[in-house]
Design a protein around this motif. Structure first.
Motif, short mmCIF file in Angstrom:
data_model
loop_
_atom_site.label_atom_id
_atom_site.label_comp_id
_atom_site.label_asym_id
_atom_site.label_seq_id
_atom_site.Cartn_x
_atom_site.Cartn_y
_atom_site.Cartn_z
N ILE A 81 -5.45 -13.12 0.69
CA ILE A 81 -4.44 -12.19 0.16
C ILE A 81 -3.67 -11.54 1.31
O ILE A 81 -2.43 -11.44 1.27
CB ILE A 81 -5.10 -11.12 -0.72
CG1 ILE A 81 -5.68 -11.76 -1.98
CG2 ILE A 81 -4.11 -10.02 -1.09
CD1 ILE A 81 -6.56 -10.82 -2.80
N THR A 82 -4.40 -11.12 2.34
CA THR A 82 -3.77 -10.49 3.49
C THR A 82 -2.77 -11.43 4.14
O THR A 82 -1.64 -11.05 4.44
CB THR A 82 -4.84 -10.08 4.53
OG1 THR A 82 -5.78 -9.20 3.91
CG2 THR A 82 -4.21 -9.37 5.72
N TYR A 83 -3.20 -12.67 4.36
CA TYR A 83 -2.33 -13.62 5.04
C TYR A 83 -1.16 -14.05 4.17
O TYR A 83 -0.05 -14.29 4.67
CB TYR A 83 -3.13 -14.84 5.50
CG TYR A 83 -2.48 -15.53 6.67
CD1 TYR A 83 -2.48 -14.94 7.93
CD2 TYR A 83 -1.86 -16.75 6.52
CE1 TYR A 83 -1.87 -15.54 9.00
CE2 TYR A 83 -1.25 -17.37 7.60
CZ TYR A 83 -1.26 -16.76 8.83
OH TYR A 83 -0.63 -17.37 9.89
N PHE A 84 -1.38 -14.13 2.85
CA PHE A 84 -0.28 -14.47 1.93
C PHE A 84 0.81 -13.40 2.01
O PHE A 84 2.00 -13.72 2.07
CB PHE A 84 -0.81 -14.59 0.50
CG PHE A 84 0.25 -14.92 -0.50
CD1 PHE A 84 0.81 -16.19 -0.55
CD2 PHE A 84 0.71 -13.96 -1.39
CE1 PHE A 84 1.81 -16.50 -1.46
CE2 PHE A 84 1.70 -14.26 -2.31
CZ PHE A 84 2.25 -15.54 -2.35
N ILE A 85 0.40 -12.14 2.01
CA ILE A 85 1.37 -11.04 2.15
C ILE A 85 2.08 -11.14 3.50
O ILE A 85 3.31 -10.98 3.59
CB ILE A 85 0.67 -9.67 2.02
CG1 ILE A 85 0.08 -9.50 0.62
CG2 ILE A 85 1.65 -8.53 2.32
CD1 ILE A 85 -0.86 -8.32 0.49
N ALA A 86 1.31 -11.46 4.54
CA ALA A 86 1.89 -11.56 5.88
C ALA A 86 2.95 -12.66 5.93
O ALA A 86 4.00 -12.48 6.57
CB ALA A 86 0.80 -11.85 6.91
N ILE A 129 -7.23 -3.39 12.53
CA ILE A 129 -7.45 -3.47 11.09
C ILE A 129 -8.25 -4.71 10.67
O ILE A 129 -9.30 -4.59 10.04
CB ILE A 129 -6.10 -3.43 10.33
CG1 ILE A 129 -5.39 -2.11 10.62
CG2 ILE A 129 -6.32 -3.61 8.83
CD1 ILE A 129 -4.00 -2.01 10.05
N LEU A 130 -7.77 -5.90 11.01
CA LEU A 130 -8.38 -7.11 10.46
C LEU A 130 -9.80 -7.34 10.97
O LEU A 130 -10.75 -7.47 10.18
CB LEU A 130 -7.50 -8.32 10.76
CG LEU A 130 -6.09 -8.32 10.17
CD1 LEU A 130 -5.39 -9.64 10.43
CD2 LEU A 130 -6.13 -8.03 8.68
N ILE A 131 -9.98 -7.44 12.28
CA ILE A 131 -11.29 -7.76 12.85
C ILE A 131 -12.35 -6.71 12.51
O ILE A 131 -13.44 -7.07 12.05
CB ILE A 131 -11.18 -7.98 14.37
CG1 ILE A 131 -10.32 -9.21 14.66
CG2 ILE A 131 -12.56 -8.14 15.00
CD1 ILE A 131 -10.03 -9.43 16.12
N PRO A 132 -12.07 -5.41 12.70
CA PRO A 132 -13.11 -4.41 12.39
C PRO A 132 -13.53 -4.39 10.93
O PRO A 132 -14.63 -3.95 10.60
CB PRO A 132 -12.44 -3.07 12.77
CG PRO A 132 -11.39 -3.43 13.76
CD PRO A 132 -10.88 -4.76 13.31
N ASN A 133 -12.66 -4.90 10.04
CA ASN A 133 -12.97 -4.87 8.62
C ASN A 133 -13.39 -6.24 8.07
O ASN A 133 -13.38 -6.46 6.87
CB ASN A 133 -11.77 -4.32 7.83
CG ASN A 133 -11.57 -2.84 8.08
OD1 ASN A 133 -12.28 -2.02 7.52
ND2 ASN A 133 -10.63 -2.50 8.94
N GLY A 134 -13.76 -7.15 8.99
CA GLY A 134 -14.28 -8.45 8.57
C GLY A 134 -13.25 -9.37 7.96
O GLY A 134 -13.60 -10.30 7.23
N LEU A 180 -5.27 -0.53 3.15
CA LEU A 180 -5.60 -1.04 4.48
C LEU A 180 -5.21 -2.51 4.60
O LEU A 180 -4.68 -2.94 5.63
CB LEU A 180 -7.10 -0.86 4.74
CG LEU A 180 -7.55 -0.82 6.20
CD1 LEU A 180 -6.87 0.31 6.95
CD2 LEU A 180 -9.06 -0.68 6.28
N VAL A 181 -5.47 -3.28 3.56
CA VAL A 181 -5.10 -4.70 3.54
C VAL A 181 -3.59 -4.85 3.67
O VAL A 181 -3.10 -5.67 4.46
CB VAL A 181 -5.60 -5.37 2.24
CG1 VAL A 181 -5.01 -6.76 2.10
CG2 VAL A 181 -7.12 -5.44 2.23
N PHE A 182 -2.84 -4.05 2.93
CA PHE A 182 -1.39 -4.13 2.98
C PHE A 182 -0.86 -3.76 4.36
O PHE A 182 0.05 -4.41 4.88
CB PHE A 182 -0.76 -3.22 1.90
CG PHE A 182 -0.51 -3.91 0.61
CD1 PHE A 182 0.66 -4.62 0.41
CD2 PHE A 182 -1.44 -3.87 -0.42
CE1 PHE A 182 0.90 -5.28 -0.79
CE2 PHE A 182 -1.22 -4.52 -1.61
CZ PHE A 182 -0.04 -5.22 -1.81
N ILE A 183 -1.41 -2.71 4.95
CA ILE A 183 -0.96 -2.29 6.27
C ILE A 183 -1.20 -3.39 7.30
O ILE A 183 -0.31 -3.75 8.08
CB ILE A 183 -1.66 -0.99 6.71
CG1 ILE A 183 -1.21 0.18 5.83
CG2 ILE A 183 -1.36 -0.68 8.18
CD1 ILE A 183 -2.00 1.46 6.06
#
Length: 199
Positions: free
Chosen positions: A185-190, A35-40, A116-119
């Motif tokens: 945002i992704t990392y904050f959720i993580a 998810i993360l790397i392929p989507n930049g 996708l970000v949430f997943i």
């Protein structure tokens, strides 16, 4: 029936956590490679630095993850003990092998949707949280965050996020404003998921 001696209970407890550390590492690897790397998007900490160096230098992410985390394993050994250092090294090796395995397969999830970000964030936080809950870490900054949380009122998740602010500044320079914001945002959720799973 006589109760088991304390050292046997210690060994049983220790070995019962190893499969969970491996599961957590593989979960985090799925988030990174699928998810993360392929989507930049970029992770924080040593993993994030490894991702950027991999992008710039064309080196294998799995190799960079292992090499850059070794000093932090030694730091964990000094301040948090042999068991933590072993569990962390196991987690990092499992993450390295998992990312190396997943690098072989072509990415299949693309897009910039919020879902996708949430997943990706939930899988990453889940993986990190599982490993932390079972006495290890997946990233050098996790080691620093544990040490900070023991000395301050910040939780491990909050400490991880604070440490990684500068990583996202670099992400802004590499991936642009939108990529950096979505990564934050992704990392904050993580980090929220990390604290939920860990406790």
């Amino acid at each position: 029936m006589q109760p088991k001696p304390p050292y046997k209970l210690y060994i049983i407890d220790f070995f019962s956590k190893i499969p969970w550390i491996i599961v957590g590492a593989f979960t985090a690897a799925i988030s990174l490679e699928v998810i993360l790397i392929p989507n930049g998007l970029i992770d924080g900490g040593i993993t994030g630095i490894s991702m950027m160096l991999s992008e710039i230098l064309g080196l294998s992410l799995s190799s960079l993850l292992l090499l850059l985390n070794i000093p932090f394993v030694l730091l964990g050994y000094i301040h948090l003990g042999k068991r933590f250092a072993f569990s962390t090294m196991l987690g990092i090796i499992a993450l390295t092998l998992s990312t190396g395995f997943l690098e072989v397969f072509p990415p299949f999830l693309f897009g910039s949707s919020i879902l996708l970000v949430f997943i990706g964030a939930i899988l990453l936080g889940l993986g990190i949280g599982i490993v932390l809950r079972n006495g290890g870490a997946l990233d050098g900054t996790d080691v620093l965050a544990i040490l900070i949380s023991r000395k301050t009122s910040y939780s491990v998740g909050e400490s991880i996020f604070i440490i990684n602010i500068f990583i996202f500044i670099l992400a802004f320079l590499m991936f642009g404003l939108m990529g950096a914001i979505v990564s934050i945002i992704t990392y904050f959720i993580a980090t929220i998921v990390v604290d939920i799973v860990r406790t």
